[in-house]
Motif scaffolding. Sequence first.
Motif, short mmCIF file in Angstrom:
data_model
loop_
_atom_site.label_atom_id
_atom_site.label_comp_id
_atom_site.label_asym_id
_atom_site.label_seq_id
_atom_site.Cartn_x
_atom_site.Cartn_y
_atom_site.Cartn_z
N ALA A 1 2.86 10.99 9.79
CA ALA A 1 3.62 9.86 10.19
C ALA A 1 2.61 8.46 9.77
N GLN A 2 1.29 8.52 9.48
CA GLN A 2 0.34 7.86 9.26
C GLN A 2 0.55 6.34 10.16
N LYS A 3 0.53 6.72 11.49
CA LYS A 3 0.64 5.53 12.49
C LYS A 3 -0.43 4.54 12.36
N GLU A 4 -1.73 4.74 12.34
CA GLU A 4 -2.83 4.12 12.23
C GLU A 4 -2.87 3.16 10.77
N GLN A 5 -2.61 3.89 9.82
CA GLN A 5 -2.40 3.23 8.43
C GLN A 5 -1.29 2.30 8.29
N ARG A 6 -0.17 2.39 8.91
CA ARG A 6 0.90 1.60 8.89
C ARG A 6 0.68 0.40 10.04
N ALA A 7 -0.19 0.59 11.06
CA ALA A 7 -0.54 -0.57 11.91
C ALA A 7 -1.53 -1.55 11.40
N PHE A 8 -2.37 -0.77 10.54
CA PHE A 8 -3.63 -1.50 9.66
C PHE A 8 -2.69 -2.58 8.79
N GLN B 1 13.76 2.19 9.26
CA GLN B 1 13.36 1.29 10.41
C GLN B 1 11.80 1.01 11.01
N LEU B 2 11.10 1.76 10.32
CA LEU B 2 9.54 1.76 10.55
C LEU B 2 9.11 0.63 9.56
N GLY B 3 10.06 -0.14 8.90
CA GLY B 3 9.46 -0.93 7.72
C GLY B 3 8.82 -0.34 6.86
N VAL B 4 9.24 0.72 6.44
CA VAL B 4 8.53 1.61 5.32
C VAL B 4 9.48 1.45 4.17
N SER C 1 6.32 10.66 -1.50
CA SER C 1 6.77 12.18 -0.79
C SER C 1 7.34 11.66 0.49
N PRO C 2 8.19 10.81 0.63
CA PRO C 2 8.91 10.74 1.75
C PRO C 2 9.69 11.71 2.65
N LEU C 3 9.85 12.85 2.16
CA LEU C 3 10.24 13.96 2.76
C LEU C 3 9.43 15.04 2.83
N GLY C 4 8.12 14.69 2.34
CA GLY C 4 7.10 15.66 2.59
C GLY C 4 7.28 17.12 2.39
N HIS C 5 7.05 17.87 3.38
CA HIS C 5 7.17 19.50 3.43
C HIS C 5 8.51 19.73 3.35
N ALA C 6 9.44 19.13 2.25
CA ALA C 6 10.60 19.32 2.39
C ALA C 6 11.42 20.55 2.62
N SER C 7 11.01 21.90 2.20
CA SER C 7 11.60 23.15 2.46
C SER C 7 11.49 23.38 4.20
N ALA C 8 10.53 22.79 4.85
CA ALA C 8 10.29 22.81 6.22
C ALA C 8 11.01 21.79 7.00
N LEU C 9 10.97 20.46 6.65
CA LEU C 9 11.71 19.52 7.17
C LEU C 9 13.28 19.60 7.27
N ASN D 1 0.84 -1.12 0.18
CA ASN D 1 0.12 0.10 0.01
C ASN D 1 0.84 1.42 0.11
N GLN D 2 0.97 1.97 -0.99
CA GLN D 2 1.66 3.01 -1.27
C GLN D 2 0.93 4.37 -0.74
N VAL D 3 1.60 5.05 0.19
CA VAL D 3 0.63 6.26 0.94
C VAL D 3 1.53 7.39 1.06
N GLU D 4 1.20 8.46 1.39
CA GLU D 4 2.13 9.73 1.50
C GLU D 4 2.40 9.48 3.03
N LEU D 5 3.62 9.74 3.21
CA LEU D 5 3.94 9.28 4.29
C LEU D 5 5.58 9.97 4.82
N SER D 6 5.54 10.72 5.91
CA SER D 6 6.76 11.51 6.18
C SER D 6 6.76 12.05 7.84
N PRO D 7 7.69 12.40 8.00
CA PRO D 7 7.72 12.94 9.86
C PRO D 7 6.70 13.57 10.09
N TYR D 8 6.14 14.52 9.17
CA TYR D 8 4.96 15.45 9.31
C TYR D 8 3.74 14.64 9.04
#
Length: 281
Positions: free
Chosen positions: A172-179, A226-229, A191-199, A163-170
């Motif tokens: 984190a999709q915790k519930e989706q990852r658990a499912f 390390q999240l297994g993503v 988009s693993p870097l998400g809001h890159a300019s801010a991150l 399941n490919q989803v938008e996921l970044s430190p900002y």
Amino acid sequence: MSRADIPTFTLNDGNRLPSIGFGTYKLNGKEGVDSMTAAISRGYRLLDCAFNYENEGAVGQAVRQSEVPRDQLFVASKLPGRHHKYDQAVVTIEESLYRTGLDYLDLYLIHWPNPKQGIYVEAWQALIDAQKRGLVKSIGVSNFLPEHIDTLIKETGVAPAVNQVELSPYFAQKEQRAFDAKHNIVTEAWSPLGHASALLEDKHLQEIADQHNKNIVQIILRWHFQLGVLAIPKSANPERQKQNLELFDFELNDDEMAAIERLDRPDGRTNDQDPAEYEEF
């Protein structure tokens, strides 16, 4: 970096994928081919594309130009929302294969569930049948919420491998990852870097990066691993391509992992693309 240096994730169908891939969005034509072949030469083995990116031909050309054997490369593409009806989906999958000029695709995803249309189960059945025909090795979805995946499993008995989803430190999709983990589905991050300019200016990430003598991007990609993503960063810059693979020679501790996950925020999406409502054709 060689293929042997990149750990792999095992999918629920028994196939394996590299634990980091190379995004190809907006990499088209000869320039795109050159960027992809350079990425392969630097160690990337998974190329992520889509029918809607209009670069499946460039991806296939990059595979043919590469000195890496085809069976050591992994090519992924995605079905557009306008072709969810079963017969259209079958033809589109075949067309994706013809565009690449390859004998098979390693991974094929439904790009978005488009729930207002409500025919993503038809699309999923087409992917199941394409896998049975040997057109694709593994099948999965992109941007599917738990309720969408539950419907697929209930209606067909087949769970997605990815399941490919938008996921970044900002975001984190915790519930989706658990499912996904509960159903043995590998979560893949676009988009693993998400809001890159801010991150890339985040002081917390910089502190962690300094501790490991790494840059912030490498810290973020290591966090994903390390999240297994399975993260799929994209860069046409040769040095960044190289740096983005340098995440397997260090480890984040539990406190660092937790600190990064605390960066999660309700408005963490890069765009207003909630799969419960958003539709892409």
